[in-house]
Design a protein around this motif. Structure first.
Motif, PDB file in Angstrom:
ATOM      1  N   LEU A  27       0.836  -1.203   0.000  1.00 34.55           N
ATOM      2  CA  LEU A  27       0.000   0.000   0.000  1.00 34.55           C
ATOM      3  C   LEU A  27       0.868   1.248   0.000  1.00 34.55           C
ATOM      4  O   LEU A  27       1.985   1.239   0.533  1.00 34.55           O
ATOM      5  N   GLN A  31      -2.698   5.213   1.597  1.00 30.08           N
ATOM      6  CA  GLN A  31      -3.679   4.131   1.680  1.00 30.08           C
ATOM      7  C   GLN A  31      -3.602   3.440   3.041  1.00 30.08           C
ATOM      8  O   GLN A  31      -4.621   3.165   3.669  1.00 30.08           O
ATOM      9  N   PHE A 148      -8.204  -1.699  -1.750  1.00 24.71           N
ATOM     10  CA  PHE A 148      -7.052  -0.979  -2.304  1.00 24.71           C
ATOM     11  C   PHE A 148      -6.350  -1.755  -3.413  1.00 24.71           C
ATOM     12  O   PHE A 148      -5.958  -1.189  -4.427  1.00 24.71           O
TER      13      PHE A 148
END
Length: 177
Positions: A27, A31, A148
């Protein structure tokens, strides 16, 4: 035989945590920190909560170790500091469970929860909660990671996959493949 089940769960717990942390490492910082409305807000908040809760329970089980008493405590502000702490706690859990026998599992523990209420319960029941709690919050993190990264890039955390990959309960594995 019952003690073996908890050893298996401790190893599964470490395996699943490793997979979650591998995905979380992909990530972006934004995020990772973004509040997505999960109970502990973000991937960061939820991973910290999982470590906090494990430390609380391990202190209850062993009488030793660090224990932050607020369930939303952020133990580590940075992912790179949280990750090795998680790995160390998983090793501590594996070692603790490996030392248990069936007789120890029927013993009782007494503790106070985060609200101060006193409880006494069998160790095996507390361990059931302990491992279920991890699964519950890993599921939350998994959902955040899926949003995500997409489903295809989010790792499977299925217990059966762990068992198959690690030859746990090998007679079952052999008869079902």
């Amino acid at each position: 035989m019952v003690a073996h089940r908890y050893s298996s769960l401790a190893h599964y717990n470490a395996w699943a945590n490793h997979r979650v942390y591998e995905a979380a490492a992909r990530l972006s910082p934004a995020q990772y920190m973004q509040d997505r409305g999960a109970f502990f807000g973000s991937v960061h908040g939820t991973l910290n909560h999982m470590l906090v809760a494990d430390r609380i329970w391990m202190r209850r089980f062993t009488g030793n170790g660090e224990a932050a008493w607020s369930l939303d405590t952020i133990l580590f502000q940075e992912f790179d500091a949280l990750r090795p702490a998680r790995t160390a706690e998983d090793a501590r859990i594996i070692d603790f469970v490996a030392a248990l026998d069936d007789a120890a599992l029927t013993s009782t523990i007494s503790y106070r929860n985060s609200s101060g209420a006193a409880f006494t319960q069998p160790l095996d029941a507390a361990l059931d909660h302990f491992f279920n709690h991890q699964t519950h919050h890993r599921g939350q993190v998994h959902a955040l990671l899926s949003a995500f990264l997409g489903n295809a890039d989010t790792p499977s955390l299925d217990l059966i996959r762990f068992q198959r990959e690690n030859a746990v309960d090998a007679p079952f594995r052999a008869s079902m493949t």
